[in-house]
Scaffold this active site. Structure first.
Site, PDB file in Angstrom:
ATOM      1  N   GLU A 257       0.872  -1.423  -0.182  1.00 38.96           N
ATOM      2  CA  GLU A 257      -0.133  -0.058  -0.036  1.00 38.96           C
ATOM      3  C   GLU A 257       0.936   1.196   0.136  1.00 38.96           C
ATOM      4  O   GLU A 257       1.815   1.191   0.753  1.00 38.96           O
ATOM      5  CB  GLU A 257      -0.817  -0.092   1.180  1.00 38.96           C
ATOM      6  CG  GLU A 257      -2.136   1.030   1.462  1.00 38.96           C
ATOM      7  CD  GLU A 257      -3.057   0.441   2.412  1.00 38.96           C
ATOM      8  OE1 GLU A 257      -4.115   0.224   1.881  1.00 38.96           O
ATOM      9  OE2 GLU A 257      -2.613   0.397   3.716  1.00 38.96           O
ATOM     10  N   LYS A 259       2.602   4.568   0.897  1.00 43.54           N
ATOM     11  CA  LYS A 259       2.936   4.889   2.580  1.00 43.54           C
ATOM     12  C   LYS A 259       2.887   6.590   2.231  1.00 43.54           C
ATOM     13  O   LYS A 259       3.835   7.210   1.466  1.00 43.54           O
ATOM     14  CB  LYS A 259       4.241   4.728   2.744  1.00 43.54           C
ATOM     15  CG  LYS A 259       4.424   5.267   4.317  1.00 43.54           C
ATOM     16  CD  LYS A 259       5.692   4.665   4.971  1.00 43.54           C
ATOM     17  CE  LYS A 259       6.092   5.071   6.279  1.00 43.54           C
ATOM     18  NZ  LYS A 259       5.667   6.381   6.704  1.00 43.54           N
ATOM     19  N   ARG A 279      -1.878  10.461  16.086  1.00 42.59           N
ATOM     20  CA  ARG A 279      -1.226   8.980  16.442  1.00 42.59           C
ATOM     21  C   ARG A 279      -0.775   9.069  17.900  1.00 42.59           C
ATOM     22  O   ARG A 279      -1.062   8.109  18.573  1.00 42.59           O
ATOM     23  CB  ARG A 279      -0.115   9.154  15.658  1.00 42.59           C
ATOM     24  CG  ARG A 279       0.998   7.941  16.101  1.00 42.59           C
ATOM     25  CD  ARG A 279       1.815   7.774  14.909  1.00 42.59           C
ATOM     26  NE  ARG A 279       3.165   7.101  15.382  1.00 42.59           N
ATOM     27  CZ  ARG A 279       4.054   6.759  14.270  1.00 42.59           C
ATOM     28  NH1 ARG A 279       4.179   7.024  12.975  1.00 42.59           N
ATOM     29  NH2 ARG A 279       5.158   6.407  14.821  1.00 42.59           N
ATOM     30  N   GLU A 309      -4.486   8.651   6.591  1.00 38.61           N
ATOM     31  CA  GLU A 309      -3.232   9.449   6.791  1.00 38.61           C
ATOM     32  C   GLU A 309      -3.765  10.436   5.767  1.00 38.61           C
ATOM     33  O   GLU A 309      -4.425  10.378   4.855  1.00 38.61           O
ATOM     34  CB  GLU A 309      -1.978   8.699   6.150  1.00 38.61           C
ATOM     35  CG  GLU A 309      -0.813   9.721   5.946  1.00 38.61           C
ATOM     36  CD  GLU A 309       0.127   9.433   7.339  1.00 38.61           C
ATOM     37  OE1 GLU A 309      -0.546   8.632   8.470  1.00 38.61           O
ATOM     38  OE2 GLU A 309       0.931   9.902   7.151  1.00 38.61           O
ATOM     39  N   PHE A 349      -7.202   3.701   5.073  1.00 35.41           N
ATOM     40  CA  PHE A 349      -6.554   2.465   5.080  1.00 35.41           C
ATOM     41  C   PHE A 349      -7.060   1.293   5.898  1.00 35.41           C
ATOM     42  O   PHE A 349      -6.611   0.380   5.742  1.00 35.41           O
ATOM     43  CB  PHE A 349      -5.046   2.319   5.041  1.00 35.41           C
ATOM     44  CG  PHE A 349      -4.239   3.127   6.013  1.00 35.41           C
ATOM     45  CD1 PHE A 349      -4.373   2.409   7.236  1.00 35.41           C
ATOM     46  CD2 PHE A 349      -3.911   4.315   6.128  1.00 35.41           C
ATOM     47  CE1 PHE A 349      -3.669   3.141   8.455  1.00 35.41           C
ATOM     48  CE2 PHE A 349      -3.291   4.939   7.034  1.00 35.41           C
ATOM     49  CZ  PHE A 349      -3.168   4.417   8.300  1.00 35.41           C
ATOM     50  N   ARG A 426       4.162  -2.723  17.437  1.00 38.33           N
ATOM     51  CA  ARG A 426       5.071  -2.377  16.299  1.00 38.33           C
ATOM     52  C   ARG A 426       5.339  -3.868  15.930  1.00 38.33           C
ATOM     53  O   ARG A 426       6.404  -4.300  16.284  1.00 38.33           O
ATOM     54  CB  ARG A 426       6.214  -1.510  16.732  1.00 38.33           C
ATOM     55  CG  ARG A 426       7.066  -0.953  15.520  1.00 38.33           C
ATOM     56  CD  ARG A 426       8.334  -0.091  16.035  1.00 38.33           C
ATOM     57  NE  ARG A 426       7.937   1.319  16.433  1.00 38.33           N
ATOM     58  CZ  ARG A 426       7.342   2.338  15.526  1.00 38.33           C
ATOM     59  NH1 ARG A 426       7.601   1.918  14.341  1.00 38.33           N
ATOM     60  NH2 ARG A 426       7.129   3.306  15.881  1.00 38.33           N
ATOM     61  N   LYS A 432       7.338  -1.148   6.772  1.00 41.81           N
ATOM     62  CA  LYS A 432       7.385  -0.136   6.050  1.00 41.81           C
ATOM     63  C   LYS A 432       8.653  -0.356   5.269  1.00 41.81           C
ATOM     64  O   LYS A 432       9.722  -0.697   5.542  1.00 41.81           O
ATOM     65  CB  LYS A 432       7.407   1.275   6.603  1.00 41.81           C
ATOM     66  CG  LYS A 432       8.880   1.172   7.819  1.00 41.81           C
ATOM     67  CD  LYS A 432       8.421   2.606   8.329  1.00 41.81           C
ATOM     68  CE  LYS A 432       9.550   2.569   9.751  1.00 41.81           C
ATOM     69  NZ  LYS A 432       9.079   3.659  10.699  1.00 41.81           N
TER      70      LYS A 432
HETATM   71  P1  AMP Z   1       6.759   5.905  10.340  1.00 42.70           P
HETATM   72  O1  AMP Z   1       6.157   6.981  10.807  1.00 42.70           O
HETATM   73  O2  AMP Z   1       7.683   6.037   9.325  1.00 42.70           O
HETATM   74  O3  AMP Z   1       7.137   4.819  11.320  1.00 42.70           O
HETATM   75  O4  AMP Z   1       5.641   5.285   9.533  1.00 42.70           O
HETATM   76  C1  AMP Z   1       4.069   4.703   9.982  1.00 42.70           C
HETATM   77  C2  AMP Z   1       3.234   5.710   9.652  1.00 42.70           C
HETATM   78  O5  AMP Z   1       3.133   5.766   8.136  1.00 42.70           O
HETATM   79  C3  AMP Z   1       1.920   5.429  10.277  1.00 42.70           C
HETATM   80  O6  AMP Z   1       1.946   5.915  11.567  1.00 42.70           O
HETATM   81  C4  AMP Z   1       1.124   6.343   9.323  1.00 42.70           C
HETATM   82  O7  AMP Z   1       1.043   7.654   9.785  1.00 42.70           O
HETATM   83  C5  AMP Z   1       1.729   6.342   8.135  1.00 42.70           C
HETATM   84  N1  AMP Z   1       1.126   5.892   6.962  1.00 42.70           N
HETATM   85  C6  AMP Z   1       1.013   6.189   5.743  1.00 42.70           C
HETATM   86  N2  AMP Z   1       0.576   5.460   4.784  1.00 42.70           N
HETATM   87  C7  AMP Z   1       0.184   4.365   5.631  1.00 42.70           C
HETATM   88  C8  AMP Z   1      -0.556   3.308   5.250  1.00 42.70           C
HETATM   89  N3  AMP Z   1      -1.002   2.888   3.927  1.00 42.70           N
HETATM   90  N4  AMP Z   1      -0.939   2.510   6.216  1.00 42.70           N
HETATM   91  C9  AMP Z   1      -0.168   2.462   7.368  1.00 42.70           C
HETATM   92  N5  AMP Z   1       0.353   3.645   7.885  1.00 42.70           N
HETATM   93  C10 AMP Z   1       0.553   4.708   7.043  1.00 42.70           C
END
Ligand code: AMP
Length: 593
Positions: A257, A259, A279, A309, A349, A426, A432
């Site tokens: 999906e 990001k 969040r 998001e 999502f 987590r 990711k």
């Molecule tokens: P990170 O902040 O780098 O740890 O990545 C996680 C964050 O990506 C999540 O908390 C969301 O805010 C964001 N995010 C963006 N697109 C998505 C998606 N398709 N599914 C889940 N999280 C997403």
């Protein structure tokens, strides 16, 4: 269960705070908390838990004490008879408002003859009143309430009261330490912490969890449910360096999906009322009245909790804007202005709850189906773009597409039977995938306009974006590299159809190579100076196609018009494909993980 004794003196509580403050060891801290919780009457347990975590309510309620230091010193002055100037000087010297309060009580000029020991109940109720005071006379009211408490306080009580009301009670106790202590105090073993933690993750109210486990034991925790209006802890992702490893970890088939790079939003919809949480569980409904309105038009269920998001997005080009554009909402200035300039788009999502059904324990594809059923996509509310793929090769192409359009990468999500929504966790069911390389663009390029897209919304009647190309001098053709919709003044924008009128043709010009179908085509003539954030791999553009990677070209990410029309340049003098490839290769940088 223990008998309920309703009284507890505040003195007793602050003795524990002093002990907790004196240790840095988590285990010792937990022991003090266990002892404190065991000795706390059940009817006060939630209050003691909130106070100890430096709050009055669960965090998501969003009522903050945050009394200004100046105001708090006025209350000290009123309670002790000491001059405000003297107190301010003490504060400058000590740097800790708690210590100032303590010393002021010692030096007290006036003594209260009617002082009586403070109880936890009384302190909590007064602080609650203080927190909720609003309106023109609220400042005076806050000062009076605090000075009333300080008049009855001991030195130590004053220390902690003042730190508490000014938001400086830093005992260093994290929610998980409180959960450990509750498990030991009320279930007899830390082994049960998982049960408390799961309850907390779907309903993050420490006071409620404490009372439930104290009154009903472990069984009672099963009654703690997902509730519309109460944010769940967000599910988080692990990180893995390569797409291949993600496939290995997740089995043969993976949901990939986009990001999106914006702000996480957990949207709670209940019979026409909508709340949005961040969040970090803050209520962020106020800065996003537009998202609330769009959700109300788009969500078909009476009750729902949806995860998504929110991003700034250019509807005309279909490209995302950098994350910072959205942060204008967080500044206090005119939200209306920010809404106009940086409209927010929400990509949903996940779906955690619908009309009384808790979906958190259902697999991802089931939740996705529900989401599709209850969301009607509109211009502003969309479903996140995803594909279920079974080979890393396909995933690589999808990854490049995501980057080119302005996303941060992809999230690989497990679709196995146990792919439940793991609130607050987590784990490896969401992984990711970000880039390890980035090519920074430092100089502007001169691109030729070869086509345009009709504008929508505010841009109806003019062009929403131009299709831009570079020149391939070897074959004398123009190859597309980006859609350009940013950086134009309103005047420029309105004028675009006029400027290009003489170049419009009814088909793609034979010298233009494009995989994209423009709404309007031009004879390649007009050159514009463009700057972007970087040059990325692209499955949609023809510049550099197959020259760096198979079936992949190059694109400019986040392109903006610099304002310079290069009327002095002919289309053959535009930046060449070779120059772009050179820039891409020269500027590859490793991105820090
Ligand atoms: P990170 O902040 O780098 O740890 O990545 C996680 C964050 O990506 C999540 O908390 C969301 O805010 C964001 N995010 C963006 N697109 C998505 C998606 N398709 N599914 C889940 N999280 C997403």
């Amino acid at each position: 269960m223990r008998r309920c004794v309703s009284k507890m003196e505040f003195r007793f509580l602050v003795d524990y705070y002093e002990k907790i403050e004196g240790t840095t060891k988590r285990l010792e801290m937990t022991d003090y908390l266990v002892d404190l919780f065991k000795k706390t009457p059940i009817n006060l347990l939630d209050k003691v838990v909130y106070l100890t975590s430096a709050n009055l309510y669960p965090e998501f309620v969003g009522v903050e004490l945050g009394m200004a230091d100046k105001l708090a010193l006025k209350a000290v002055s009123l309670a002790t008879g000491l001059k405000i100037r003297e107190l301010e000087k003490m504060y400058q010297e000590r740097g800790d408002i708690g210590i100032v309060g303590e010393e002021a009580i010692e030096k007290k000029v006036q003594t209260s003859f009617f002082a009586k020991p403070l109880t936890v109940k009384e302190v909590y109720e007064k602080l609650d009143k203080l927190a909720r005071a609003s309106g023109p006379s609220s400042m005076d009211m806050k000062i009076r309430i605090l000075s009333g408490l300080l008049s009855d306080a001991t030195k130590k009580e004053a220390r902690y009261l003042l730190r508490f009301v000014t938001g400086k009670l830093r005992l260093g106790i994290r929610a998980m330490t409180i959960i450990d202590a509750l498990a030991i105090a009320y279930t007899g073993s830390k082994e049960n912490r998982g049960l408390l933690e799961r309850a907390y993750n779907i309903h993050p109210d420490l006071g409620l969890i404490a009372r439930t486990v104290a009154e009903k034991g472990v069984k009672g925790l099963e009654e703690v449910r997902v509730e519309v209006g109460v944010p769940l802890m967000s599910m988080l992702c692990q990180r893995i360096p390569t797409i291949e490893e993600a496939f290995e970890k997740m089995g043969g088939k993976v949901l990939l999906e986009y990001k999106y790079d914006g702000e996480r939003m957990q949207c709670h919809i209940s019979h026409g009322k909508i709340k949005i949480f961040s969040r970090r569980l803050e209520d962020i409904t106020n800065p996003y009245p537009d998202v609330v309105k769009h959700l109300s038009e788009s969500v078909l269920a009476e009750e729902a909790i949806l995860d998504g998001e929110c991003v700034a997005f250019n509807q005309d080009t279909g490209e995302f804007l950098p994350f910072q554009e959205l942060m204008h909402r967080r500044r206090k200035y005119d939200v209306e202005e920010a809404i106009k300039k940086y409209p927010a788009y929400l990509f949903l999502f996940d779906c955690l709850y619908v009309n009384g059904e808790d979906l958190t324990l259902k697999p991802l594809l089931y939740r996705k189906e529900k989401l599709k059923e209850i969301v009607k996509e509109t211009d502003y509310i969309k479903l996140a773009r995803y594909k279920v793929l079974s080979s890393p090769e396909e995933a690589h192409l999808f990854f490049d597409e995501a980057i080119e359009s302005g996303c941060e990468g992809l999230i690989a999500k497990s679709i196995e039977e146990n792919s439940i929504y793991r609130a607050g966790v987590r784990g490896w069911s969401w992984i990711k995938l970000k880039r390890t390389y980035q090519s920074k663009m430092i100089e502007p390029v001169d691109l030729v306009a070869v086509g345009a897209f009709a504008g929508r919304g505010r841009r109806a009647g003019t062009y929403g974006a131009l299709l831009m190309a570079v020149y391939d001098q070897k074959r004398d053709v123009f190859k597309t590299i980006c859609k350009l919709g940013s950086g134009f003044t309103d005047e420029d924008l309105n004028n675009l159809p006029n400027i290009f009128r003489q170049y419009v043709i009814d088909h793609r010009h034979p010298s233009v190579e494009s995989k994209i179908d423009a709404d309007i085509w031009f004879t390649p003539s007009v050159v514009l100076e463009v700057i972007g954030d970087e040059i990325t791999l692209s499955p949609t553009h023809t510049c550099g196609l197959d020259l760096i990677k198979k079936e992949t070209g190059l694109a400019i990410r986040f392109p903006r018009f610099t304002g310079r029309w290069r009327w002095d340049k002919s289309s053959q003098e535009a930046t060449t494909e070779d120059e772009i490839i050179e820039m891409y290769n020269a500027q590859l940088k490793t991105v820090q993980a």
